[in-house]
Motif scaffolding. Structure first.
Motif, mmCIF file in Angstrom:
data_model
loop_
_atom_site.group_PDB
_atom_site.id
_atom_site.type_symbol
_atom_site.label_atom_id
_atom_site.label_comp_id
_atom_site.label_asym_id
_atom_site.label_seq_id
_atom_site.Cartn_x
_atom_site.Cartn_y
_atom_site.Cartn_z
ATOM 1 N N VAL A 1 0.856 -1.179 0.085
ATOM 2 C CA VAL A 1 0.062 -0.015 0.056
ATOM 3 C C VAL A 1 1.060 1.340 0.059
ATOM 4 O O VAL A 1 0.589 2.224 -0.583
ATOM 5 C CB VAL A 1 -0.935 -0.046 1.018
ATOM 6 C CG1 VAL A 1 -1.498 1.134 1.341
ATOM 7 C CG2 VAL A 1 -1.789 -1.262 1.217
ATOM 8 N N THR B 1 2.611 2.285 -3.478
ATOM 9 C CA THR B 1 1.499 2.841 -4.309
ATOM 10 C C THR B 1 0.480 3.832 -3.595
ATOM 11 O O THR B 1 1.128 4.563 -3.193
ATOM 12 C CB THR B 1 0.722 1.599 -5.200
ATOM 13 O OG1 THR B 1 0.307 0.748 -3.753
ATOM 14 C CG2 THR B 1 1.623 0.928 -6.025
ATOM 15 N N ASP B 2 -0.668 3.345 -3.962
ATOM 16 C CA ASP B 2 -1.667 4.211 -2.936
ATOM 17 C C ASP B 2 -2.657 3.498 -2.654
ATOM 18 O O ASP B 2 -2.726 2.270 -3.128
ATOM 19 C CB ASP B 2 -2.067 5.575 -3.781
ATOM 20 C CG ASP B 2 -2.531 4.782 -5.129
ATOM 21 O OD1 ASP B 2 -3.785 4.835 -5.285
ATOM 22 O OD2 ASP B 2 -1.918 4.945 -5.971
ATOM 23 N N SER B 3 -3.436 3.932 -1.657
ATOM 24 C CA SER B 3 -4.583 3.167 -0.944
ATOM 25 C C SER B 3 -5.697 2.621 -2.112
ATOM 26 O O SER B 3 -6.511 1.890 -1.825
ATOM 27 C CB SER B 3 -5.242 3.708 0.205
ATOM 28 O OG SER B 3 -5.496 4.849 0.028
ATOM 29 N N LYS B 4 -5.645 3.076 -3.219
ATOM 30 C CA LYS B 4 -6.608 3.054 -4.299
ATOM 31 C C LYS B 4 -6.530 1.902 -5.014
ATOM 32 O O LYS B 4 -7.389 1.018 -5.429
ATOM 33 C CB LYS B 4 -6.967 4.252 -5.241
ATOM 34 C CG LYS B 4 -8.213 4.822 -4.876
ATOM 35 C CD LYS B 4 -8.293 6.285 -5.867
ATOM 36 C CE LYS B 4 -9.431 7.183 -5.446
ATOM 37 N NZ LYS B 4 -9.432 8.486 -6.407
ATOM 38 N N SER B 5 -5.260 2.020 -5.257
ATOM 39 C CA SER B 5 -4.492 0.528 -6.203
ATOM 40 C C SER B 5 -4.563 -0.700 -5.500
ATOM 41 O O SER B 5 -4.800 -1.636 -5.914
ATOM 42 C CB SER B 5 -3.255 0.894 -6.749
ATOM 43 O OG SER B 5 -3.015 2.383 -7.040
ATOM 44 N N SER C 1 -5.574 -2.553 -1.565
ATOM 45 C CA SER C 1 -6.202 -2.375 -0.468
ATOM 46 C C SER C 1 -5.973 -3.526 0.481
ATOM 47 O O SER C 1 -5.753 -4.917 -0.039
ATOM 48 C CB SER C 1 -7.684 -2.367 -0.779
ATOM 49 O OG SER C 1 -7.935 -3.536 -1.487
ATOM 50 N N THR D 1 -7.855 -5.804 3.156
ATOM 51 C CA THR D 1 -8.822 -6.115 4.113
ATOM 52 C C THR D 1 -8.939 -7.621 4.559
ATOM 53 O O THR D 1 -8.272 -8.334 3.668
ATOM 54 C CB THR D 1 -10.164 -6.036 3.275
ATOM 55 O OG1 THR D 1 -10.015 -6.638 2.281
ATOM 56 C CG2 THR D 1 -10.623 -4.349 3.451
ATOM 57 N N SER E 1 -4.031 -8.738 1.124
ATOM 58 C CA SER E 1 -3.946 -7.488 0.208
ATOM 59 C C SER E 1 -4.347 -7.987 -1.029
ATOM 60 O O SER E 1 -4.519 -9.137 -1.506
ATOM 61 C CB SER E 1 -2.289 -7.237 0.240
ATOM 62 O OG SER E 1 -1.990 -6.593 -1.114
ATOM 63 N N ASP F 1 -5.761 -3.946 -7.217
ATOM 64 C CA ASP F 1 -6.715 -3.401 -8.171
ATOM 65 C C ASP F 1 -6.355 -3.957 -9.627
ATOM 66 O O ASP F 1 -5.164 -3.988 -9.992
ATOM 67 C CB ASP F 1 -7.139 -2.074 -8.066
ATOM 68 C CG ASP F 1 -8.499 -1.699 -8.410
ATOM 69 O OD1 ASP F 1 -9.447 -1.905 -8.013
ATOM 70 O OD2 ASP F 1 -8.878 -1.546 -9.903
ATOM 71 N N ASN G 1 -7.097 -2.468 -12.232
ATOM 72 C CA ASN G 1 -6.806 -1.159 -12.931
ATOM 73 C C ASN G 1 -5.373 -0.870 -12.846
ATOM 74 O O ASN G 1 -4.837 -0.085 -13.513
ATOM 75 C CB ASN G 1 -7.514 -0.093 -12.491
ATOM 76 C CG ASN G 1 -9.146 -0.403 -12.937
ATOM 77 O OD1 ASN G 1 -9.355 -0.980 -14.028
ATOM 78 N ND2 ASN G 1 -10.140 0.190 -12.122
ATOM 79 N N VAL G 2 -4.763 -1.475 -11.835
ATOM 80 C CA VAL G 2 -3.288 -0.916 -11.691
ATOM 81 C C VAL G 2 -2.270 -1.123 -12.823
ATOM 82 O O VAL G 2 -2.466 -2.459 -13.607
ATOM 83 C CB VAL G 2 -2.771 -1.731 -10.427
ATOM 84 C CG1 VAL G 2 -1.077 -1.698 -10.271
ATOM 85 C CG2 VAL G 2 -3.372 -1.361 -9.214
#
Lengths: 281, 447
Positions: A225, A228-232, A234, A236, A240, A243, A245-246
């Motif tokens: 995380v 990159t960033d928390s959008k790419s 996640s 939970t 890990s 996404d 779309n990365v």
């Protein structure tokens, strides 16, 4: 002689007129587009679209008049564009998908602690115990997915004990996704030039426990995380997820490099050794 | 012997190997660390009421029942709660457990630890059911169905006879046998208590004829207990199954498709459960220990032990002389219906009736060959199913047809797999079929 000719032609005439009347009166109108669409479809009746067969899919497409929620993964986007033309709508090409096994618990990575000799069926084994390595989410390696694949795109690697997806043959019909009792398969975009990056682990246990059973388990350390960033990416449930779309080319090397356990795998990414399963294609 | 009662359909007769039937029950020393799972019964898991660092005594409530079909869990040892964490249990998966570091052996003050027999039943029916519920008693035969639910007869139905299951048809196991021999009086008072709770006049103890000492002992004891009688039964597996036992003793048939024994006016309880009910009602002792058989052909000292719930299996194995060199499988339960363990650290739970250690040679499955349609599986099925057909349908994933073929009636006794000359994994696939058909039925109910 004459009487037989007359009587036979009479019977012929009467029957013909009955058939003619019946065909007019009981005619069921069927959209000719259904036949046209069906001709375009692969005809494998694999059920990948969610319908019983190709004919049912064609009927659904023509009846709906649009393609929302309807897709033949086998034919791919090129075919769906053709189907769109038949029913008179424009279709944008979608990215081709491929089935990805989210487990790298090979015989070396996840060492077997017990020996299972029961029925050779994943669902049976899954209902019985957590698996030979002890990982409750990992591949049990009995090949239910291989049995359901109609396109010969899966085979068991005897050395690793894991199923392998053949990139050329996989049409992303999703049969393996449904068959796996541990939901290990995901349909992900093939990616530009076949580059993609994903987390090859589904273990939701705490890091310490997960690592005990498998060397390459995701321990939810959050490093991926941070790079990159928390959008790419996640995290939970101690797991890990990258996404779809990365951009694998841009973030792939960093993501794979940062993972301390090696749970993140990449395909065709410069400077990184590809997964064995897909490197041969 | 031929005029002995048994169930009429199917059944097999595995050699019984009751190695430990003449061994007196010993008390197993306390474990250093007890792991007490929160789900030891059928139904919803219990909800923990203690937290890390709490001091507990023997009999302290650890977890409260989490639903109608659920049971309380009590501490079986005294000490400090080290943590509430996940550990492997008999299911082979990680389950929530209360881990207790054992310090001394201090009991809750209200528990009567004397061994005097308390004959008089002072509690009313409602009180008995409440006490049984609070004590966390479940069926000790192995299915671990909460006992208080069975004692509450649904309105409109009437229990006529109570059957006490002392059949112990599984080979190797002798724990129920020992309870009947050593704790007969307590057990008989327990039966009286259950009879009062159910408001029935008649109780029958079913015992297979391979336990003549137990039959004789109980027959002489029951003279002092009006209403209770002993019924010797022919040796036949799976006579300990509820439906088979009812058919054998009363001749009544429990209806198919979800029928319960109470539908034919019968309630069945295990001998161990009767003892636990006695201890709960008369001595205020919750279910914290049970008699367990440790056995196997290569085990040095097969025997019976009174074991606290939560003791790791390895302690029991050590007590019997250690794990034999040629061990192939450790099974919780009997060889027919038991489950192979994935670790020796697994704790003993309420439903553990025995630990069986199989040698390497015994444990290996015989390589399977093709079905020759000999029909042996059909002839031994006590429920009149066609295992060979269900097996094929399950492999081909034809679950709608499986449902029509009554796969849900299967009691998983394993007679078909035991008798199959081709050693096909019939039961494994029937279990798969049951699982999937169960899902289908549930999804239909929800829609």
């Amino acid at each position: 002689m004459l009487s037989s000719i007359v009587s036979l032609s009479l019977i012929g005439f009467v029957s013909a007129s009955v058939l003619f009347v019946a065909s007019k009166k009981f005619k069921v109108y069927e959209d000719p587009k259904i036949d046209q669409v069906e001709k375009l479809l692969p005809g494998a009746n694999c059920g990948g679209c969610g319908f019983a067969g190709c004919r049912n899919f064609a009927e659904a497409v023509v009846k709906a008049g649009k393609l929302e929620g309807l897709n033949c993964p086998v034919g791919g986007s090129a075919m769906m564009i053709e189907v769109g033309k038949v029913i008179g709508i424009e279709v944008l090409a979608s990215e081709p998908l491929i089935a990805v096994l989210r487990c790298n618990g090979t015989k070396a990575n996840a060492v077997a602690k017990i020996n299972y000799d029961g029925a050779s069926n994943c669902v049976v084994a899954h209902a019985l115990f957590s698996g030979e390595s002890g990982c409750p989410n990992g591949c049990v390696g009995l090949g239910d997915c291989v049995k359901v694949c109609q396109f010969d795109a899966l085979y068991m690697d005897e050395q690793t004990g894991l199923p392998v997806v053949d990139e050329e043959k996989c049409v992303a019909c999703g049969a393996c996704v449904k068959a796996c009792p541990r939901c290990l398969y995901e349909l992900r975009p093939k990616g530009p030039n076949g580059t993609r990056v994903y987390v090859a682990c589904m273990n939701t246990q705490k890091g310490v426990v997960a690592k005990k059973n498998c060397n390459v388990a995701c321990i939810a350390c959050m490093k991926c995380v941070k790079v990159t960033d928390s959008k790419s990416v996640s995290v939970t449930n101690q797991l890990s997820y990258i996404d779809t779309n990365v951009n694998a080319r841009e973030h792939g090397p960093a993501l794979i490099g940062c993972c301390p356990t090696g749970a993140i795998l990449g395909v065709k990414i410069a400077g990184i050794k590809s997964v064995k399963s897909e490197s041969n294609s | 012997m031929s005029d002995l009662k048994t169930f009429p359909k199917g059944g097999v007769h595995p050699s019984d190997h009751k190695l430990s039937s003449q061994k007196k029950t010993l008390i197993l020393p306390l474990p250093k660390v007890a792991k007490i799972p929160l789900s030891q019964h059928l139904g919803a898991p219990a909800v923990a009421v203690v937290k890390k660092g709490d001091q507990v005594k023997v009999g302290t409530l650890l977890a409260k029942s989490g639903g109608f079909i659920s049971a309380n869990i009590h501490s079986s040892v005294s000490g400090t709660v080290a943590m509430i964490s996940e550990a492997t249990d008999t299911s082979g998966y990680l389950k929530e457990m209360v881990v207790i570091n054992v310090e001394g052996d201090e009991w809750e003050v209200n528990i009567d630890r004397s061994t005097d027999l308390k004959l008089e039943i002072v509690n009313t029916r409602e009180e008995i059911i409440e006490i049984v519920k609070n004590a966390g008693i479940v069926g000790l035969g192995g299915a671990t169905f909460p006992t208080h639910v069975k004692l509450m007869v649904p309105p409109g139905k009437k229990a006529q006879v109570l059957i006490i299951n002392g059949v112990e048809c599984e080979p190797y196991l002798t724990s129920d046998h020992r309870v009947m021999l050593e704790r007969a009086d307590e057990m008989l008072v327990g039966i009286k208590i259950i009879m009062k709770a159910l408001n029935v006049e008649k109780a029958v103890i079913g015992i297979e004829s391979n336990k003549p000492d137990a039959i004789e002992h109980l027959a002489s004891k029951t003279k002092d207990y009006p209403g209770i009688s002993v019924q010797p039964l022919k040796v036949m597996y799976p006579q300990g199954g509820e439906k088979q036992l009812i058919k054998a003793i009363t001749g009544r048939e429990v209806p198919n498709k979800g029928g319960l024994p109470i539908d034919v006016g019968v309630v069945v309880q295990n001998v161990g459960t009767a003892l636990a009910v006695y201890e709960a009602v008369q001595k205020h002792k919750p279910l914290i220990e049970r008699v367990i058989t440790i056995t196997g052909k290569s085990v040095k000292n097969p025997g019976n032990y009174l074991v606290r719930i939560g003791t790791p299996v390895i302690d029991l194995i050590e007590a019997s002389g250690g794990l034999p060199e040629d061990s192939g499988k450790i099974i919780s339960g009997g060889p027919m219906m038991g489950k192979a363990l994935t670790s020796t650290e697994v704790p003993i739970v309420k439903g553990t009736s025995g630990i069986l250690i199989m040698t390497d040679k015994e444990a290996k499955r015989i390589p399977q060959s093709n079905c020759i349609r000999c029909g042996k599986c059909v002839s031994v099925c006590p429920l009149g199913l066609e295992p060979y057909l269900l097996y094929q349908l399950s492999i081909k994933r034809k679950f709608d047809r499986l449902e029509n073929e009554d796969v849900m009636n299967c009691c998983e006794c394993g007679s078909c797999q035991f008798t199959c000359p081709a050693s096909l994994p019939l039961l494994d696939y029937m279990r798969l079929g049951k699982l999937e058909v169960g899902k289908l039925i549930r999804s239909r109910k929800n829609n």
